[in-house]
Write a protein that holds these residues in place. Structure first.
Motif, PDB file in Angstrom:
ATOM      1  N   GLU A 219       5.631 -14.964 -55.760  1.00 46.85           N
ATOM      2  CA  GLU A 219       5.989 -14.255 -57.349  1.00 46.85           C
ATOM      3  C   GLU A 219       6.287 -15.273 -58.414  1.00 46.85           C
ATOM      4  OE1 GLU A 219       7.568 -10.042 -55.583  1.00 46.85           O
ATOM      5  OE2 GLU A 219       9.150 -11.367 -56.363  1.00 46.85           O
TER       6      GLU A 219
ATOM      7  N   ASP B 222       4.767  -5.553 -60.005  1.00 53.03           N
ATOM      8  CA  ASP B 222       5.651  -6.038 -59.045  1.00 53.03           C
ATOM      9  C   ASP B 222       7.026  -5.645 -59.642  1.00 53.03           C
ATOM     10  OD1 ASP B 222       6.180  -7.625 -56.946  1.00 53.03           O
ATOM     11  OD2 ASP B 222       5.077  -9.113 -57.295  1.00 53.03           O
TER      12      ASP B 222
ATOM     13  N   GLU C 273       9.896  -7.414 -59.985  1.00 59.95           N
ATOM     14  CA  GLU C 273      10.385  -8.594 -60.725  1.00 59.95           C
ATOM     15  C   GLU C 273       9.664  -8.727 -62.006  1.00 59.95           C
ATOM     16  OE1 GLU C 273       9.390  -8.505 -57.595  1.00 59.95           O
ATOM     17  OE2 GLU C 273      11.086  -8.569 -56.321  1.00 59.95           O
TER      18      GLU C 273
ATOM     19  N   LYS D 187      -0.548  -9.510 -56.250  1.00 59.76           N
ATOM     20  CA  LYS D 187      -0.133 -10.838 -56.692  1.00 59.76           C
ATOM     21  C   LYS D 187      -0.869 -11.923 -56.178  1.00 59.76           C
ATOM     22  CE  LYS D 187       3.615  -9.453 -54.688  1.00 59.76           C
ATOM     23  NZ  LYS D 187       5.105  -9.401 -54.326  1.00 59.76           N
TER      24      LYS D 187
END
Ligand code: NAD
Ligand code: MG
Length: 384
Positions: free
Chosen positions: A219, A147, A149, A122
């Motif tokens: 995120e 990732d 999420e 990320k």
């Protein structure tokens, strides 16, 4: 058969990717790996998966493995070898799982190949999201987030690019090892306590990011770039059970979520699948004993969240500064040079002190990263 290049193979994400490949050898082949310096793990992977190439970033480790001459894979080192590997016509899928800003070089090259990137790194998106997304678009490179999420959001959007009907996206956070603890009560926590995540087993950098909740802020920025939506569409919510990995709400009143027990092989298996879902060993959710709770992002971390929202709005060099400040802070915390709470001081003060500038190309990103790290080191020196 899909040939996979696994960047950062000796890490925690690397382990999960290898597990999915092992369970699906009829369709997935580990073609090549990269790593920094863990040569004993590289040897194990070479024995079990017989990749053609192993790229070793650390020169000493590279020389040692060459001298030992114990593995059949060809060993590589240096930027031009890395670039050639990423551009190798045999590579179909590139898994970007190097930790931190160090993953940017490979991710930026991969974004120009027209291949498929499975993105875990990320930090490269936080620092260079605009550039990477642009070059992916113009080269026809597909980016699939792993990732958890973001993979959840991707699944809830059914992989569709059109997000016009989305009213809100909820990104869930476990709350980490210090769930429900106020910031003022965390002054004396040790790195051992901070590294002990209740739900996930991960590399040390992301474990500290989860403890500070910086991970969720990274995120938020990652999601803004990957899904092309303004920051106000995203809400950060604490969900201690880590079962619901994110939720997409649509304007007609439907909300769709993706659920699984916390296990990174689940989003990875999804991202590696083609027309059919892949086999994967996982612990099924016991719905009969399930109790799910959702709470607000803590008030005393709002300043952090607001910085991330500012990064989303302003783009340009702000993500580079935020990321660099955090990386320096985490490194110094892990070296016992600053306390847990001082991680926030380093981020806030570096973000304030470093002037914003126009980012036009990859060189200007590297320049800004160096400048921001210098500023963050000054802050560390002044408080430690
Ligand atoms: P890790 O520390 O366990 O592994 C990092 C890998 O990167 C190792 O293979 C290491 O050799 C390699 N590496 C480190 N520095 C390098 C360098 N300078 N050049 C080349 N290779 C280098 O990290 P991780 O937990 O697997 O996380 C990797 C990335 O995935 C991070 O960006 C993290 O935020 C993201 N991520 C991780 C998880 C997780 O569950 N671990 C979940 C979501 C996202
Ligand atoms: Mg995550």
């Amino acid at each position: 058969m899909k040939n996979i290049l696994l960047l950062g193979a000796t890490g925690s994400i690397g382990d999960s990717v290898l597990s999915v490949i092992e369970q699906n050898q009829q369709s997935l082949n580990l073609y090549a790996i990269t790593l920094d310096s863990n040569t004993s793990k590289a040897k194990d992977i070479s024995e079990s998966f017989t990749p053609e190439y192993i790229h070793i970033n650390n020169e000493k480790s590279f020389n040692k493995i060459k001298e030992d001459n114990e593995i059949n894979s060809k060993v590589l080192n240096g930027s031009s070898d890395l670039s050639a590997l990423i551009n190798d016509d045999n590579v179909d899928i590139i898994v970007s799982a190097i930790t931190g800003f160090a993953g940017l070089e490979a991710t930026a090259i991969a974004s120009k190949t027209g291949k498929t990137i499975l993105l875990a790194n990320k930090e490269s998106i936080v620092a260079a999201g605009e550039l990477i997304l642009l070059s992916a678009e113009s080269s026809g490179t597909t980016i699939i987030p792993i990732d958890s999420e973001h993979n959840a959001i991707f699944q809830c959007l059914a992989g569709e690019k059109n997000t016009d009907d989305v009213s809100k996206i909820i990104i869930t956070a476990s709350g980490g090892p210090f769930l429900n603890k106020s910031l003022s009560s965390l002054k004396g926590v040790t790195k051992e306590q901070a590294l002990k995540h209740p739900n996930w087993s991960m590399g040390s950098k992301i474990s500290i990011d989860s403890a500070t909740l910086v991970n969720k802020c990274l995120e938020l920025i990652e999601a803004k770039y990957l899904f092309g939506l303004d920051e106000q569409f995203f809400e950060l919510v604490i969900h201690p059970q880590s079962i619901v990995h994110s939720i997409v709400s649509y304007r007609d009143g439907s909300s769709i979520c993706q659920m699984s027990n916390p296990d990174m092989t689940v989003p990875i298996a999804h991202a590696l699948s083609d027309s059919r879902r892949l086999k994967n060993n996982f612990d099924a959710i016991d719905f009969s004993s399930l109790s799910l709770t959702f709470n607000e992002f803590p008030e005393d971390r709002k300043k952090l969240e607001n910085i991330a929202r500012e990064v989303c709005k302003n783009g340009n060099s702000s993500g580079i500064i935020f990321n660099a400040a955090n990386e320096i802070a985490v490194k110094n915390f892990l070296e016992d040079k600053i306390s847990f709470n001082q991680i926030y001081d380093v981020i806030y003060r570096t973000f304030e002190a470093t002037p914003m500038s126009n980012i036009t190309d990859i060189e200007s990103i590297y320049e800004k990263d160096i400048e921001s790290r210098m500023e963050a080191k000054k802050v560390v020196k002044s408080i430690s």
